[in-house]
Design a protein around this motif. Structure first.
Motif, PDB file in Angstrom:
ATOM      1  N   PRO A   1       0.826  -1.219   0.000  1.00 54.32           N
ATOM      2  CA  PRO A   1       0.000   0.000   0.000  1.00 54.32           C
ATOM      3  C   PRO A   1       0.853   1.259   0.000  1.00 54.32           C
ATOM      4  O   PRO A   1       1.891   1.314   0.660  1.00 54.32           O
ATOM      5  CB  PRO A   1      -0.780  -0.113   1.322  1.00 54.32           C
ATOM      6  N   ARG A   2       0.415   2.228  -0.775  1.00 57.27           N
ATOM      7  CA  ARG A   2       1.114   3.527  -0.751  1.00 57.27           C
ATOM      8  C   ARG A   2       0.640   4.283   0.480  1.00 57.27           C
ATOM      9  O   ARG A   2      -0.558   4.452   0.701  1.00 57.27           O
ATOM     10  CB  ARG A   2       0.813   4.293  -2.037  1.00 57.27           C
ATOM     11  N   LYS A   3       1.611   4.703   1.262  1.00 57.12           N
ATOM     12  CA  LYS A   3       1.275   5.307   2.554  1.00 57.12           C
ATOM     13  C   LYS A   3       1.456   6.822   2.508  1.00 57.12           C
ATOM     14  O   LYS A   3       2.494   7.304   2.069  1.00 57.12           O
ATOM     15  CB  LYS A   3       2.179   4.713   3.642  1.00 57.12           C
ATOM     16  N   PRO A   4       0.457   7.558   2.982  1.00 59.52           N
ATOM     17  CA  PRO A   4       0.600   9.014   3.007  1.00 59.52           C
ATOM     18  C   PRO A   4       1.655   9.434   4.028  1.00 59.52           C
ATOM     19  O   PRO A   4       1.933   8.717   4.987  1.00 59.52           O
ATOM     20  CB  PRO A   4      -0.791   9.498   3.435  1.00 59.52           C
ATOM     21  N   ALA A   5       2.250  10.595   3.778  1.00 58.30           N
ATOM     22  CA  ALA A   5       3.316  11.083   4.667  1.00 58.30           C
ATOM     23  C   ALA A   5       2.706  11.695   5.935  1.00 58.30           C
ATOM     24  O   ALA A   5       2.519  12.911   6.035  1.00 58.30           O
ATOM     25  CB  ALA A   5       4.170  12.097   3.926  1.00 58.30           C
TER      26      ALA A   5
ATOM     27  N   THR B   1     -12.512   9.221  15.508  1.00 59.03           N
ATOM     28  CA  THR B   1     -12.721   7.989  14.728  1.00 59.03           C
ATOM     29  C   THR B   1     -12.031   6.801  15.403  1.00 59.03           C
ATOM     30  O   THR B   1     -11.096   6.984  16.183  1.00 59.03           O
ATOM     31  CB  THR B   1     -12.202   8.141  13.278  1.00 59.03           C
ATOM     32  N   ASP B   2     -12.523   5.617  15.089  1.00 60.96           N
ATOM     33  CA  ASP B   2     -11.884   4.389  15.604  1.00 60.96           C
ATOM     34  C   ASP B   2     -10.882   3.835  14.608  1.00 60.96           C
ATOM     35  O   ASP B   2      -9.964   3.119  14.982  1.00 60.96           O
ATOM     36  CB  ASP B   2     -12.955   3.321  15.870  1.00 60.96           C
ATOM     37  N   HIS B   3     -11.121   4.135  13.317  1.00 57.20           N
ATOM     38  CA  HIS B   3     -10.250   3.588  12.271  1.00 57.20           C
ATOM     39  C   HIS B   3      -9.924   4.663  11.240  1.00 57.20           C
ATOM     40  O   HIS B   3     -10.792   5.462  10.875  1.00 57.20           O
ATOM     41  CB  HIS B   3     -10.929   2.416  11.550  1.00 57.20           C
ATOM     42  N   PHE B   4      -8.684   4.626  10.763  1.00 55.01           N
ATOM     43  CA  PHE B   4      -8.278   5.480   9.647  1.00 55.01           C
ATOM     44  C   PHE B   4      -7.773   4.555   8.541  1.00 55.01           C
ATOM     45  O   PHE B   4      -6.847   3.763   8.743  1.00 55.01           O
ATOM     46  CB  PHE B   4      -7.184   6.456  10.072  1.00 55.01           C
ATOM     47  N   ILE B   5      -8.415   4.643   7.380  1.00 61.43           N
ATOM     48  CA  ILE B   5      -8.080   3.729   6.279  1.00 61.43           C
ATOM     49  C   ILE B   5      -7.618   4.544   5.066  1.00 61.43           C
ATOM     50  O   ILE B   5      -8.438   5.039   4.293  1.00 61.43           O
ATOM     51  CB  ILE B   5      -9.306   2.857   5.909  1.00 61.43           C
ATOM     52  N   PRO B   6      -6.297   4.701   4.905  1.00 57.63           N
ATOM     53  CA  PRO B   6      -5.813   5.403   3.705  1.00 57.63           C
ATOM     54  C   PRO B   6      -5.818   4.457   2.513  1.00 57.63           C
ATOM     55  O   PRO B   6      -5.225   3.391   2.577  1.00 57.63           O
ATOM     56  CB  PRO B   6      -4.371   5.794   4.071  1.00 57.63           C
ATOM     57  N   LEU B   7      -6.477   4.823   1.436  1.00 52.57           N
ATOM     58  CA  LEU B   7      -6.567   3.963   0.249  1.00 52.57           C
ATOM     59  C   LEU B   7      -6.015   4.725  -0.962  1.00 52.57           C
ATOM     60  O   LEU B   7      -6.740   5.393  -1.690  1.00 52.57           O
ATOM     61  CB  LEU B   7      -8.006   3.520   0.007  1.00 52.57           C
ATOM     62  N   PHE B   8      -4.705   4.637  -1.129  1.00 53.38           N
ATOM     63  CA  PHE B   8      -4.031   5.357  -2.212  1.00 53.38           C
ATOM     64  C   PHE B   8      -3.371   4.400  -3.203  1.00 53.38           C
ATOM     65  O   PHE B   8      -2.331   4.715  -3.774  1.00 53.38           O
ATOM     66  CB  PHE B   8      -2.976   6.304  -1.625  1.00 53.38           C
ATOM     67  N   GLY B   9      -3.902   3.247  -3.357  1.00 53.19           N
ATOM     68  CA  GLY B   9      -3.353   2.310  -4.324  1.00 53.19           C
ATOM     69  C   GLY B   9      -2.124   1.581  -3.808  1.00 53.19           C
ATOM     70  O   GLY B   9      -1.774   1.668  -2.626  1.00 53.19           O
ATOM     71  N   LEU B  10      -1.498   0.874  -4.719  1.00 50.43           N
ATOM     72  CA  LEU B  10      -0.356   0.029  -4.349  1.00 50.43           C
ATOM     73  C   LEU B  10       0.904   0.462  -5.088  1.00 50.43           C
ATOM     74  O   LEU B  10       0.845   0.989  -6.181  1.00 50.43           O
ATOM     75  CB  LEU B  10      -0.665  -1.431  -4.700  1.00 50.43           C
TER      76      LEU B  10
END
Lengths: 110, 351
Positions: free
Chosen positions: B123-127, B239-248
């Protein structure tokens, strides 16, 4: 008549390279960067130039008129990191005589 | 423990074709891939893109190529460990290998063939400074168990299909779903964008644009995120969850630590002979390898896989003589009992 143009590319270490790029080989900016090995293999043009990975993102420093962004490029930059107002994908910029003097900086690897 | 003759790391086109070539030599294959489905880049990044340089296919979609390769290899009954990344390798005294994945699945093989393409897709992770600290404690990059989010507050970040699809799906599961995107426009299927708009109008999804998640709040687990919206002060969303979805993004990953000779993010191999690495018994084929004149093309990977299997056979059976046969002559005998061969002509006496 020369079919080569002179462009300046600042690599990810901040070093600026003045290079000559051909305009008659259907090359794009990402391919020029790869051919001059200005970024480590495997860190640029990962998707092969399909505007699907943003590994060739660069900042356009000169005021050249560039081809309009396609929907794919625009969409990819919407998801990419380190995006600035002058961000473009190198793979979508074809080398043409009009780009003589182009200056770009490679965006950080992400 | 999974046992096999050839353990293939990477289920892209080269890895899949290796199953066929190994099968002709009666060698069994098992594949490991970090992605949840076979096909590598072809199925993950560009399944709908046409490829024009596959022999005999003037044009074939990348996803269809994967399907065809799977069909071609089915008779050799390959095993798959999908959604797991090959993490460590241990050479045994008898020259065989044990490869363990990040989830602890162990594989015992006589030969290891790395067909990892550009590496494992991660997963691509945000900075975000403290992002890694909260991984698996409220930060997830892939949604595996939707029930984990039942009656929980969820913040999803991203503007593509994954972000939209999961925001829509979780709107029926989570107690609160917030979708944050850096732009006002979403890059997704029109249906998904319209559905998200509808759910926003119904108050079932909060959509914040143009905005970015800049920080995570919490001690051991995520309790909130810091969101910066253009032109406004930063705000905190509980929030209980943070889901970053920026592709792979592909990374060579743990393979880089296996003692293999690496050059420019690729594994050096002996291309004059058999695509073996500096460690006997470990081969590297396809886009993951490098040698003088290397071309990263699918068809080159097929060629490398073929030669590699011949070498693997000789390594496994040093005393056996093998004569290469054409499939037009020898046919193809599957491990499942099937046999394909050219129909024999009926001989009739001439009267």
């Amino acid at each position: 008549m020369s079919v080569d143009i002179n462009i300046k590319i600042t690599d990810r270490n901040g070093e600026t390279h003045e290079i000559v790029a051909p305009t008659d080989m259907a090359m794009n900016l990402m391919e020029v960067v790869r051919s001059y090995e200005l970024a480590e293999e495997g860190t640029i043009g990962i998707c092969g130039g399909m505007a699907m990975c943003a590994s060739c993102q660069c900042y356009v420093k000169s005021d050249h008129e560039l081809p309009e962004m396609t929907d794919d490029e625009d969409a990819m930059l919407a998801e990419a990191f380190n995006v600035e107002d002058n961000s473009r994908l190198g793979c979508q910029i074809q080398m043409t005589p009009e780009l003589e003097g182009l200056e770009v900086e490679l965006a950080p690897e992400s | 423990m999974i046992t096999t003759d050839i353990l293939i790391i990477g289920a892209g086109p080269t890895g899949l074709f290796t199953i066929f070539e190994a099968g002709l030599l009666k060698l069994k294959c098992h594949l490991i891939d970090a992605l949840p489905q076979p096909g590598g880049q072809c199925s993950e990044i560009y399944p709908k893109k046409p490829i024009y340089d596959i022999p005999a296919y003037p044009e074939i979609l990348a996803g269809d190529l994967t399907d065809k390769l799977l069909e071609q290899t089915k008779q050799f009954e390959p095993g798959f460990t999908l959604g797991e990344r090959a993490e460590t390798i241990d050479k045994q005294d008898d020259g065989t290998f044990i490869v363990t994945t990040n989830k602890g699945t162990k594989h015992h093989a006589k030969i290891v063939a790395i067909a990892g393409g550009l590496g494992s897709f991660e997963p691509r992770k945000p900075a975000i400074d403290n992002l890694i600290k909260f991984e698996d404690n409220g930060v997830e990059y892939i949604i595996k168990e939707p029930e984990l989010y039942r009656d929980k507050k969820v913040v999803i970040s991203g503007g593509g299909d994954s972000a939209l699809d999961w925001a829509i799906f979780l709107s029926d599961v989570a107690s609160e779903v917030t979708l944050i995107h850096r732009r006002n426009e979403f890059r997704g299927a029109l249906d998904s964008v319209e559905k998200a708009q509808e759910l926003k109008n119904l108050g079932k999804i909060n959509i914040i644009t143009p905005a970015e998640v800049k920080g995570i709040i919490g001690d051991d687990k995520v309790t909130g995120v810091v969101v910066e919206k253009k032109g406004e002060d930063a705000a905190i969303i509980d929030t209980d969850h943070f889901i970053p979805l920026f592709g792979l993004s592909p990374k060579l990953g743990p393979i880089a630590n296996w003692g293999l000779e690496i050059e420019k993010n690729a594994i050096k191999v002996n291309n004059a002979l058999d695509y073996q690495t500096n460690i006997p018994g470990i081969y590297a084929i396809g886009d993951v390898n490098t040698y003088p004149g290397k071309l990263k093309l699918i068809l080159c990977g097929f060629h490398e896989a073929t030669l590699m299997c011949q070498s693997a056979y000789k390594r496994i059976f040093p005393d056996k003589k093998y004569v290469m046969k054409y499939t037009t002559v020898g046919g193809v005998q599957g491990f499942d009992g099937t046999k394909k061969e050219a129909p024999k002509a009926v001989v009739k006496a001439i009267e």
